[in-house]
Write an enzyme that holds these catalytic residues in place. Structure first.
Site, PDB file in Angstrom:
ATOM      1  N   LYS A  42     -15.490  -2.210   3.036  1.00 25.69           N
ATOM      2  CA  LYS A  42     -14.667  -2.536   1.772  1.00 25.69           C
ATOM      3  C   LYS A  42     -15.881  -3.296   0.828  1.00 25.69           C
ATOM      4  CE  LYS A  42     -10.324  -3.796   3.921  1.00 25.69           C
ATOM      5  NZ  LYS A  42      -9.522  -4.825   4.543  1.00 25.69           N
ATOM      6  N   ASP A  48     -12.614  -4.868  10.712  1.00 24.89           N
ATOM      7  CA  ASP A  48     -12.427  -5.094   9.566  1.00 24.89           C
ATOM      8  C   ASP A  48     -12.661  -6.651   9.248  1.00 24.89           C
ATOM      9  OD1 ASP A  48     -11.467  -5.361   6.835  1.00 24.89           O
ATOM     10  OD2 ASP A  48      -9.309  -5.117   7.199  1.00 24.89           O
ATOM     11  N   GLU A  92       0.835  -1.283  -0.027  1.00 27.60           N
ATOM     12  CA  GLU A  92      -0.002   0.175  -0.100  1.00 27.60           C
ATOM     13  C   GLU A  92       0.930   1.289  -0.106  1.00 27.60           C
ATOM     14  OE1 GLU A  92      -3.029  -0.292   2.773  1.00 27.60           O
ATOM     15  OE2 GLU A  92      -3.854  -2.110   1.963  1.00 27.60           O
TER      16      GLU A  92
END
Ligand code: PGA
Ligand code: ZN
Length: 452
Positions: free
Chosen positions: A367, A342, A234
């Site tokens: 997401k 998450d 990332e």
């Protein structure tokens, strides 16, 4: 036939930021220009995510091909959708769920379904002559709350800023500086060390600060002898540090070297991603000191860091199956720190509802490809807002130049975005889209006030 009737659907295989195949879909309505979307892909995926369909043919691209998913779109999905109204996002998404027939979209592939779902929104925007943000906003305003969780959430909604979820807002970015875990060759146990520019008064200023801190951090790592550190998936630095805390120390120094005050101007966030070192009921640190920790040990460790560093957000502090540990983590830190689920919640209404009912976490990572459709994603966000859980819209570690999450975070007014670092163009495509959107005076910015 209306202006938003679906006329053609076409999928193809393209490649993401890790050089892996992914799905791209184009849809056009009644002669309008096509709308296009590209699907992202995770590496530290949760086991409860919707299924990303890969070809599994090891004679080609190590089995990562997505030609099956592409052929599903170009075959039965196209047949089912031609003639439907693309503006009726929930009908399109429902039709694909019915066609798939599994709870986790494993037959058609969540990558196939999400590509179509998002391309549908972009095609509608083209047909209506409006921006993607305006179309996402329209769909968001039509999203009703899924059946509420009960009993009422234990999390206070009073701290929530009144504009969050109501007005279109530019987000407060949460940005990766140092990468570990599955994103950077397991150099550190914890996955992301991030900064949040809470003191900035505009999105462009927030972004300037982030870029400055990133550059100072790079200079300091080089000066300390971590030369040639490659960036992780990332775009964060991936130095071979000796402890998780060393990463925090470097970030604090980089904030100071940027002329900013840690805590006041720039807060720190962690994505522990602890599911990935949770084995046989304990948390097994390997990279930094080979320790076996219980959930309570991890909670104590995190609490001691919160006391010593300006940490304002912790993601996946405990594992996706450790609901009782998560309850104790929330009791211990939930009133001081944003606790994001998450892998725990996977953008899934049923799992988020369970969390709300059992007092677990106070925030949810959003997401799109964890759940597979735009409608289901927005339903999870609506449930979160209604119970005072802060949604943080997020990219995946495998990304493309697609800018959906930038458009979506502004449209919903979610207030926070996590994209990764400020190197690598699949990340910058989102940040740059936000700089364009920041020129529109209709979009507000509440920055750090999103934390109440
Ligand atoms: P992933 O990482 O996309 O590899 O799952 C992002 C995250 O864990 O937040
Ligand atoms: Zn995560």
């Amino acid at each position: 036939m209306s202006a938003t009737t679906i006329q053609s659907v076409h999928a193809r295989e393209i490649f993401d930021s890790r050089g892996r195949p992914t799905v791209e879909v184009e849809i056009s309505c009644s002669g309008a220009r096509a709308g296009r979307a590209m699907v992202p892909s995770g590496a530290s995926t949760g086991q409860f995510e919707a299924l990303e369909l890969r070809d599994g043919d090891f004679n080609r691209l190590d089995g990562f091909g997505v030609r099956k998913a592409v052929s599903h779109v170009n075959g039965e999905v196209t047949q089912a959708l031609i003639g439907l109204d693309a503006n009726d996002q929930s009908a399109v998404d429902r039709r694909m769920r019915e066609l798939d027939g599994t709870p986790n979209l494993s037959r058609l592939g969540a990558n196939a379904v999400l590509g179509v779902s998002l391309a549908c929104a972009y095609a509608t925007a083209e047909a209506k002559g409006i921006s993607a943000v305006e179309q996402f906003r329209d769909v968001w305003q039509r999203t009703t709350s899924p059946t509420a969780a009960s009993p009422a959430s234990k999390v206070s909604t009073s701290k929530r800023h009144p504009q969050v979820g109501q007005q279109p807002l530019l987000p407060l970015p949460m940005v990766n500086m140092i990468s570990g875990g599955l994103h950077a060759g397991r150099n550190l146990d914890f996955q992301d060390y991030l900064i949040i520019p809470v003191g900035a008064t505009s999105y462009p200023q927030a972004f300037d600060w982030i870029v400055t801190v990133y550059r100072r951090l790079g200079q300091q790592l080089t000066k300390a002898g971590f030369e040639g550190v490659l960036v992780g998936d990332e775009g964060g630095y991936g130095p071979k540090l000796t402890s998780n805390e060393q990463a925090l120390e470097f970030i604090i120094r980089a904030i100071e070297a940027s002329g900013l005050t840690p805590g006041q101007d720039v807060g720190i966030a962690l994505d522990v991603a602890s599911t990935h070192f949770y084995r046989d009921g304990s948390y097994q640190l390997a990279a930094t000191g080979a320790a076996r920790l219980s959930a309570d040990d991890v909670i104590e460790l995190l609490a001691s860091w919160v006391d010593r560093y300006p940490i304002i957000s912790i993601e996946d502090g405990l594992a996706e199956e450790d609901w009782s540990g998560w309850q104790r983590l929330t009791q211990r830190l939930g009133d001081r720190v944003q606790l994001i689920g998450d892998d725990l919640f996977v953008t899934n209404v049923a799992r988020l509802r369970r969390g709300i009912e059992s007092g677990v976490g106070n925030s949810v990572l959003i997401k799109l490809n964890q759940i597979g459709t735009l409608s289901d994603t927005l339903a999870a966000m609506r449930l979160a807002f209604d119970h005072g859980y802060a949604p943080v819209v997020s990219a995946r570690s495998g990304e493309t130049e697609d800018t959906t999450i930038a458009d979506l975070v502004v449209a919903t007014g979610a207030g926070q975005l996590k994209v990764g670092s400020v190197a690598r163009s699949e990340r910058l495509s989102k940040y740059n889209q936000l700089l364009r959107l920041a020129e529109n005076p209709a979009y507000g910015y509440i920055g750090g006030a999103v934390f109440g």
